[in-house]
Enzyme design. Structure first.
Site, PDB file in Angstrom:
ATOM      1  CD1 TRP A 194      -2.749  -1.796   0.902  1.00  0.00           C
ATOM      2  CD2 TRP A 194      -3.393   0.235   0.195  1.00  0.00           C
ATOM      3  NE1 TRP A 194      -4.030  -1.894   0.397  1.00  0.00           N
ATOM      4  CE2 TRP A 194      -4.448  -0.674  -0.035  1.00  0.00           C
ATOM      5  CE3 TRP A 194      -3.570   1.570  -0.179  1.00  0.00           C
ATOM      6  CZ2 TRP A 194      -5.661  -0.287  -0.615  1.00  0.00           C
ATOM      7  CZ3 TRP A 194      -4.775   1.953  -0.750  1.00  0.00           C
ATOM      8  CH2 TRP A 194      -5.803   1.032  -0.964  1.00  0.00           C
ATOM      9  CG  HIS A 283      -6.633   9.988   1.500  1.00  0.00           C
ATOM     10  ND1 HIS A 283      -6.333   9.597   2.779  1.00  0.00           N
ATOM     11  CD2 HIS A 283      -5.950   9.153   0.671  1.00  0.00           C
ATOM     12  CE1 HIS A 283      -5.489   8.580   2.742  1.00  0.00           C
ATOM     13  NE2 HIS A 283      -5.235   8.292   1.470  1.00  0.00           N
ATOM     14  N   GLY A 316      -8.377   5.490  -0.181  1.00  0.00           N
ATOM     15  CA  GLY A 316      -7.167   5.296   0.629  1.00  0.00           C
ATOM     16  C   GLY A 316      -7.263   3.971   1.374  1.00  0.00           C
ATOM     17  CG  HIS A 343     -13.235   2.366  -1.998  1.00  0.00           C
ATOM     18  ND1 HIS A 343     -13.496   3.407  -2.818  1.00  0.00           N
ATOM     19  CD2 HIS A 343     -12.268   1.619  -2.614  1.00  0.00           C
ATOM     20  CE1 HIS A 343     -12.723   3.307  -3.900  1.00  0.00           C
ATOM     21  NE2 HIS A 343     -11.976   2.234  -3.807  1.00  0.00           N
ATOM     22  CD  GLU A 346      -9.561  -1.995  -0.873  1.00  0.00           C
ATOM     23  OE1 GLU A 346      -9.988  -0.853  -0.624  1.00  0.00           O
ATOM     24  OE2 GLU A 346      -8.683  -2.216  -1.734  1.00  0.00           O
ATOM     25  CG  HIS A 371     -12.697  -3.240  -2.867  1.00  0.00           C
ATOM     26  ND1 HIS A 371     -12.019  -3.933  -3.827  1.00  0.00           N
ATOM     27  CD2 HIS A 371     -12.228  -1.968  -2.917  1.00  0.00           C
ATOM     28  CE1 HIS A 371     -11.150  -3.123  -4.430  1.00  0.00           C
ATOM     29  NE2 HIS A 371     -11.271  -1.918  -3.897  1.00  0.00           N
TER      30      HIS A 371
HETATM   31 ZN   LIG Z   1     -10.921   1.525  -5.528  1.00  0.00          ZN
END
Ligand SMILES: [Zn+2]
Ligand SMILES: *[C@@H]1O[C@H](CO)[C@@H](O)[C@H](O)[C@H]1NC(C)=O
Ligand SMILES: *[C@@H]1O[C@H](CO)[C@@H](O)[C@H](O)[C@H]1NC(C)=O
Ligand SMILES: *[C@@H]1O[C@H](CO)[C@@H](O)[C@H](O)[C@H]1NC(C)=O
Length: 481
Positions: A194, A283, A316, A343, A346, A371
């Site tokens: 990451w 973010h 992020g 998101h 994940e 995700h």
């Molecule tokens: Zn993505």
């Protein structure tokens, strides 16, 4: 004695008959159980027309050959290995060659700056006026008609000049390319990968914030997706301000208009392309005030350029960022006006802020889930997602490269497909790992994750889902289908 023999004989016959009845019964039950699972899996209820059926027969034979070969020789099974060890072999697969040509509908989870690969980006560094601040630890890029004034521990130099004086241009370019990718020989620890990923994002962004380069980059991105038979894209973007050679900064709305103009031009050149819509991102490390400002910006886009607007999301590394609950007041305020595409989940963790983001995404009315990797651990949420038709944007390759899963057979997509959850396949950041825009994700999901029995109907349903669960309006959806 005779009676005894006769009785024995009858007994044997009855036993044989009833045994065969029992076996037949068993077989029937067994088949109907399997059939029930097939029908209830994603795509299981689709009827194929006669041409599709012919293709399906070929596709099934090819797929079964590939899967059976791996079943017999698990050490040769590519999808349990690191993506980079087999990436360049994929194009040899006949199944892949069919998938490559297949119409895939839309890609609904793609980050705008990460659509093109390192070779393409390297070419952009051949453009004039590109300055660099380049040491072992620093790699900054800026287009400018004069030496940039920003701090640099060494000296800002024209990149073309550095290249010219380097002893070995090939090595020089290879080193530059390293900054645009997270390619690695070995599978790396999740935090390390990451860190490299976010560094690459930073460098790439700095290369394409220059307005003329961004115009070219976007057009070429659309072209590459179009060549992969992707007709529609929902782009996640932070929509930062672009600049000109003389340092002029555009306001953020300018980027939206630029996206609109370039898409329009692209559609003139390729009239069957449907278009793009934007999901504005911020973010996860931001504070709530910054989230509020971004939501305001989202409202402005929705007001001024509604046809380009899809919604809002946070980006992020989820395990390291703030959870959705931290931004609750701001998100609740915006919930009725702005569609969310969060998101969430994940992660490999369970019972942590990260997987519990799924709860907040559902409660906040997220239209889709990015995700949703941890979803199988939350059966109540999974039932809700199914009932409400909250699509899960699955990016298998991203999860593999970013070290969530090492053997894609263990990816939760297998369960999602078996349950016929509303799934769409996407590719997240294909440029950073040098994947095809969407075909690699389709291929790996189809052969490496889905059941051996999953066939053309699965692929077709996935393409249909990508339109059904998109942010297109009903008219646009109908036309696209
Ligand atoms: Zn993505
Ligand atoms: C798997 O990778 C090997 C090389 O590592 C290649 O020869 C083979 O064709 C690949 N199999 C598939 C199905 O892509
Ligand atoms: C990079 O530029 C070279 C030379 O112009 C060209 O042949 C090549 O196709 C380009 N590569 C990409 C990925 O655009
Ligand atoms: C978009 O196109 C319009 C009309 O051609 C033009 O006036 C405008 O400056 C363009 N905006 C951007 C950001 O490219």
């Amino acid at each position: 004695m005779r009676t005894l023999i006769r009785n024995f004989f009858i007994c044997v016959v009855v036993t044989i008959i009833s045994a065969s009845v029992i076996l037949e019964d068993y077989e029937r039950n067994r088949n109907s159980l399997l059939e029930e699972e097939n029908v209830h899996a994603l795509g299981g209820k689709l009827q194929l027309d006669s041409e599709e059926a012919i293709l399906n027969k070929i596709l099934k034979q090819l797929k079964e050959a590939e899967v059976d070969e791996s079943f017999k020789n698990p050490n040769r099974f590519n999808f349990s290995k690191h993506y980079f060890t087999y990436r360049d072999e994929i194009s040899n697969s006949k199944v892949y060659q069919i998938i490559k040509r297949m119409p895939k509908g839309g890609a609904l989870h793609v980050h705008g700056t990460l659509m093109l690969g390192a070779d393409y980006l390297l070419n952009l560094t051949y453009q004039d006026h590109l300055y660099t601040c380049y040491t072992d630890d620093v790699f900054e890029l800026q287009f400018s008609d004069a030496i940039p004034q920003r701090h640099c521990p060494v000296k800002w130099t024209l990149l073309t000049e550095l290249r010219r004086v380097s002893d070995d241009v090939k090595a020089f370019d290879a080193a530059i390319k390293q900054h645009f990718t997270i390619y690695s020989e070995a599978q790396e620890d999740i935090d390390i990968i990451w860190e490299r990923f976010e560094k690459a994002c930073y460098v790439i962004k700095s290369l394409i914030l220059y307005r003329p380069v961004r115009e070219k980059f976007l057009y070429d991105s659309l072209k590459r997706f179009y060549n992969d038979n992707v007709m529609y894209i929902e782009l996640r973007s932070g929509l930062h301000s672009l600049y000109e050679l003389d340092g002029t900064q555009h306001e953020r709305m300018y980027m939206v208009k630029l996206y609109q103009n370039i898409t329009k031009k692209f559609k003139q050149d390729y009239p069957d392309f449907i278009g793009i819509k934007l999901i504005v991102t911020k973010h996860r490390g931001s504070d709530i005030e910054q989230i509020r400002q971004t939501l305001d910006f989202a409202r402005q886009i929705k007001r001024e350029v509604p046809e380009m607007f899809a919604g809002f999301d946070l980006v992020g590394q989820e395990d390291k960022g703030k959870p959705l609950v931290d931004f609750l007041p701001a998100l609740l305020e915006a919930k009725e006006e702005i569609n969310f595409y969060f998101h969430c989940g994940e992660t490999n963790w369970f019972g942590m802020a990260t997987d519990e983001n799924l709860v907040d995404a559902v409660l906040l009315g997220s239209k889709r889930i990015g995700h949703g990797y941890a979803l199988t651990k939350h059966p109540t949420l999974m039932a809700t997602v199914y009932k409400k038709g909250i699509a899960v944007e699955v990016n298998v390759l991203s999860n593999a490269v970013l070290s969530l899963v090492h053997d894609v057979r263990n990816h939760p997509l297998a369960v999602f497909l078996a349950l016929d959850l509303p799934v769409v396949l996407s590719s997240d950041d294909p440029g950073v790992w040098g994947a095809e825009p969407l075909a690699h994700d389709f291929y790996i999901s189809f052969v490496g994750v889905a059941s051996k029995h999953a066939d053309l109907r699965t692929l077709k349903q996935l393409a249909l889902n990508s339109i059904k669960y998109s942010a297109l309006d009903n008219n646009e959806k109908e036309r696209s289908l």
